[in-house]
Design an enzyme around this catalytic site. Structure first.
Site, PDB file in Angstrom:
ATOM      1  N   SER A   8       0.838  -1.202   0.000  1.00 17.91           N
ATOM      2  CA  SER A   8       0.000   0.000   0.000  1.00 17.91           C
ATOM      3  C   SER A   8       0.869   1.246   0.000  1.00 17.91           C
ATOM      4  O   SER A   8       1.650   1.491   0.914  1.00 17.91           O
ATOM      5  CB  SER A   8      -0.907   0.018   1.238  1.00 17.91           C
ATOM      6  OG  SER A   8      -1.479   1.309   1.363  1.00 17.91           O
ATOM      7  N   HIS A  32      -1.209  -1.220  -4.351  1.00 22.20           N
ATOM      8  CA  HIS A  32      -2.482  -0.847  -3.724  1.00 22.20           C
ATOM      9  C   HIS A  32      -2.504   0.659  -3.490  1.00 22.20           C
ATOM     10  O   HIS A  32      -1.613   1.208  -2.834  1.00 22.20           O
ATOM     11  CB  HIS A  32      -2.607  -1.615  -2.403  1.00 22.20           C
ATOM     12  CG  HIS A  32      -3.912  -1.445  -1.701  1.00 22.20           C
ATOM     13  ND1 HIS A  32      -5.031  -2.190  -2.002  1.00 22.20           N
ATOM     14  CD2 HIS A  32      -4.275  -0.634  -0.671  1.00 22.20           C
ATOM     15  CE1 HIS A  32      -6.024  -1.844  -1.205  1.00 22.20           C
ATOM     16  NE2 HIS A  32      -5.593  -0.892  -0.385  1.00 22.20           N
ATOM     17  N   ASP A  34      -4.620   3.779  -2.022  1.00 20.70           N
ATOM     18  CA  ASP A  34      -5.714   4.157  -1.125  1.00 20.70           C
ATOM     19  C   ASP A  34      -6.128   5.602  -1.360  1.00 20.70           C
ATOM     20  O   ASP A  34      -5.439   6.523  -0.913  1.00 20.70           O
ATOM     21  CB  ASP A  34      -5.260   3.995   0.336  1.00 20.70           C
ATOM     22  CG  ASP A  34      -5.096   2.546   0.749  1.00 20.70           C
ATOM     23  OD1 ASP A  34      -6.074   1.789   0.630  1.00 20.70           O
ATOM     24  OD2 ASP A  34      -3.980   2.169   1.174  1.00 20.70           O
ATOM     25  N   MET A  36      -8.535   8.610  -0.486  1.00 18.62           N
ATOM     26  CA  MET A  36      -9.411   9.022   0.627  1.00 18.62           C
ATOM     27  C   MET A  36      -9.790  10.486   0.468  1.00 18.62           C
ATOM     28  O   MET A  36      -8.960  11.293   0.043  1.00 18.62           O
ATOM     29  CB  MET A  36      -8.660   8.875   1.958  1.00 18.62           C
ATOM     30  CG  MET A  36      -8.116   7.489   2.216  1.00 18.62           C
ATOM     31  SD  MET A  36      -7.229   7.463   3.788  1.00 18.62           S
ATOM     32  CE  MET A  36      -6.609   5.788   3.767  1.00 18.62           C
ATOM     33  N   HIS A  65      -8.173   1.336  -4.093  1.00 20.99           N
ATOM     34  CA  HIS A  65      -9.150   1.197  -3.004  1.00 20.99           C
ATOM     35  C   HIS A  65      -9.735   2.576  -2.745  1.00 20.99           C
ATOM     36  O   HIS A  65      -9.049   3.460  -2.238  1.00 20.99           O
ATOM     37  CB  HIS A  65      -8.403   0.637  -1.782  1.00 20.99           C
ATOM     38  CG  HIS A  65      -9.221   0.531  -0.546  1.00 20.99           C
ATOM     39  ND1 HIS A  65      -8.656   0.231   0.673  1.00 20.99           N
ATOM     40  CD2 HIS A  65     -10.553   0.661  -0.318  1.00 20.99           C
ATOM     41  CE1 HIS A  65      -9.602   0.186   1.603  1.00 20.99           C
ATOM     42  NE2 HIS A  65     -10.752   0.450   1.021  1.00 20.99           N
ATOM     43  N   MET A  67     -11.927   5.211  -0.937  1.00 21.20           N
ATOM     44  CA  MET A  67     -12.602   5.541   0.323  1.00 21.20           C
ATOM     45  C   MET A  67     -13.118   6.971   0.233  1.00 21.20           C
ATOM     46  O   MET A  67     -12.583   7.895   0.858  1.00 21.20           O
ATOM     47  CB  MET A  67     -11.617   5.368   1.498  1.00 21.20           C
ATOM     48  CG  MET A  67     -11.346   3.910   1.834  1.00 21.20           C
ATOM     49  SD  MET A  67      -9.819   3.643   2.758  1.00 21.20           S
ATOM     50  CE  MET A  67      -8.652   3.581   1.392  1.00 21.20           C
ATOM     51  N   MET A 136     -11.609  -5.777   5.064  1.00 15.47           N
ATOM     52  CA  MET A 136     -10.770  -4.855   5.843  1.00 15.47           C
ATOM     53  C   MET A 136     -10.471  -5.484   7.198  1.00 15.47           C
ATOM     54  O   MET A 136     -11.382  -5.946   7.897  1.00 15.47           O
ATOM     55  CB  MET A 136     -11.502  -3.520   6.090  1.00 15.47           C
ATOM     56  CG  MET A 136     -11.725  -2.637   4.881  1.00 15.47           C
ATOM     57  SD  MET A 136     -10.233  -2.149   4.001  1.00 15.47           S
ATOM     58  CE  MET A 136      -9.302  -1.300   5.278  1.00 15.47           C
ATOM     59  N   GLY A 143      -3.026   3.983   7.823  1.00 23.08           N
ATOM     60  CA  GLY A 143      -2.090   2.874   7.846  1.00 23.08           C
ATOM     61  C   GLY A 143      -1.564   2.688   9.265  1.00 23.08           C
ATOM     62  O   GLY A 143      -1.848   3.491  10.161  1.00 23.08           O
ATOM     63  N   GLY A 144      -0.814   1.620   9.464  1.00 26.24           N
ATOM     64  CA  GLY A 144      -0.116   1.434  10.733  1.00 26.24           C
ATOM     65  C   GLY A 144      -0.974   0.960  11.884  1.00 26.24           C
ATOM     66  O   GLY A 144      -0.549   1.010  13.041  1.00 26.24           O
ATOM     67  N   ASP A 174      -6.892  -6.454   3.966  1.00 26.24           N
ATOM     68  CA  ASP A 174      -6.257  -5.127   3.947  1.00 26.24           C
ATOM     69  C   ASP A 174      -6.229  -4.535   5.341  1.00 26.24           C
ATOM     70  O   ASP A 174      -7.275  -4.204   5.903  1.00 26.24           O
ATOM     71  CB  ASP A 174      -7.047  -4.218   2.984  1.00 26.24           C
ATOM     72  CG  ASP A 174      -6.435  -2.830   2.865  1.00 26.24           C
ATOM     73  OD1 ASP A 174      -5.311  -2.619   3.363  1.00 26.24           O
ATOM     74  OD2 ASP A 174      -7.082  -1.951   2.264  1.00 26.24           O
TER      75      ASP A 174
HETATM   76  C1  DX5 Z   1      -6.429   1.704   5.351  1.00 24.18           C
HETATM   77  C2  DX5 Z   1      -5.923   1.278   4.013  1.00 24.18           C
HETATM   78  C3  DX5 Z   1      -4.882   0.222   4.012  1.00 24.18           C
HETATM   79  C4  DX5 Z   1      -3.599   0.625   4.693  1.00 24.18           C
HETATM   80  C5  DX5 Z   1      -2.781  -0.596   4.985  1.00 24.18           C
HETATM   81  O1  DX5 Z   1      -7.525   2.536   5.147  1.00 24.18           O
HETATM   82  O2  DX5 Z   1      -6.993   0.781   3.243  1.00 24.18           O
HETATM   83  O3  DX5 Z   1      -4.614  -0.171   2.667  1.00 24.18           O
HETATM   84  O4  DX5 Z   1      -2.838   1.499   3.925  1.00 24.18           O
HETATM   85  O5  DX5 Z   1      -1.664  -0.171   5.679  1.00 24.18           O
HETATM   86  P1  DX5 Z   1      -1.001  -1.047   6.835  1.00 24.18           P
HETATM   87  O6  DX5 Z   1      -0.445  -2.250   6.161  1.00 24.18           O
HETATM   88  O7  DX5 Z   1       0.008  -0.125   7.386  1.00 24.18           O
HETATM   89  O8  DX5 Z   1      -2.112  -1.400   7.795  1.00 24.18           O
HETATM   90 ZN    ZN Z   2      -6.505  -0.104   1.316  1.00 20.65          ZN
END
Ligand code: DX5
Ligand code: ZN
Length: 220
Positions: A8, A32, A34, A36, A65, A67, A136, A143-144, A174
């Protein structure tokens, strides 16, 4: 089935995106992305111009992805920017039929995403028309975060549905994926692992991808 690894970009260094992507590209299957909007989720990440620029530096399969609210409004532009697959939250498009048609019209592969609290049944009627089902394993937005093990039975339900209906959708997990839990997610039936922090925040991202692959083999 061969496991796909999709790092990601959210965890990459936004000042050096091309470098980060080119470095992991030979080791990974998908990228991937993301997107948002600060509305469907509280965070704002990056959007179409960034994706378009990255398309110029790699041939990787772009797994986007989304959001945002009104996710189907962006499908034509995402396709033009070079996205290969869009995955939309069932919570944002409770009736995804129109969005699916719009994705196909634009030549996009299509996935549906389930938040941790949303049951598999919400997407079951549509799995036959999907290339990807995303479970999810954290709340979307950041992330994190730490992997939520309570979603494992949902991965199993998705796998069971795909197999019993002889479908071909990939099942992606994910959020919070590490070498410690990757094997469990694959054993439950996932075929695509998204990992942001575990890959881009490690000292050696290609080695981190290999560690994830090894973890999936050990537990098989
Ligand atoms: C969260 C994202 C994930 C995220 C995953 O909203 O959809 O794709 O970036 O990151 P890690 O692996 O750090 O959880
Ligand atoms: Zn994602």
């Amino acid at each position: 089935m061969a496991v796909k690894i999709a790092p990601s970009l959210l965890a990459a260094d936004f000042a050096h995106l091309a470098n980060d992507v080119e470095r992991v590209a030979p080791a990974v299957d998908w990228l991937h992305l993301d997107v948002m909007d600060g509305h469907f989720v509280p965070n704002i990440s990056f959007g179409i111009p960034v994706i378009e620029s990255l398309r110029g530096v790699t041939d990787l399969y772009f797994d986007c992805h989304i959001m945002t609210t009104n996710p189907d409004a962006y499908l034509p532009e995402l396709a033009k920017a070079g996205v290969n697959l869009v995955s939309l939250h069932i919570e944002a498009v409770p009736n995804p039929v129109r969005a699916m048609a719009r994705a196909r019209e634009n030549g996009l592969d299509f996935g549906l995403v389930l938040n941790p609290g949303t049951p598999f049944e919400a997407v079951a009627p549509y799995v036959g028309q999907c290339d990807l089902i995303v479970v999810m394993s954290v709340e979307p937005g950041y992330g994190g975060q730490t992997f939520i093990p309570e979603v494992l039975p949902k991965i199993e339900s998705a796998r069971e549905w795909v197999e019993s209906h002889e479908l071909s959708a990939d099942i992606q997990v994910d959020g919070g994926i590490t070498p410690e839990n990757a094997g469990t997610a694959i054993s439950a039936g996932a075929t695509v692992l998204v990992a942001g922090t575990a890959v881009f925040r490690s000292e050696d991202p290609p080695a981190a991808v290999q560690a994830l692959r090894r973890a999936t083999r050990t537990d098989e």
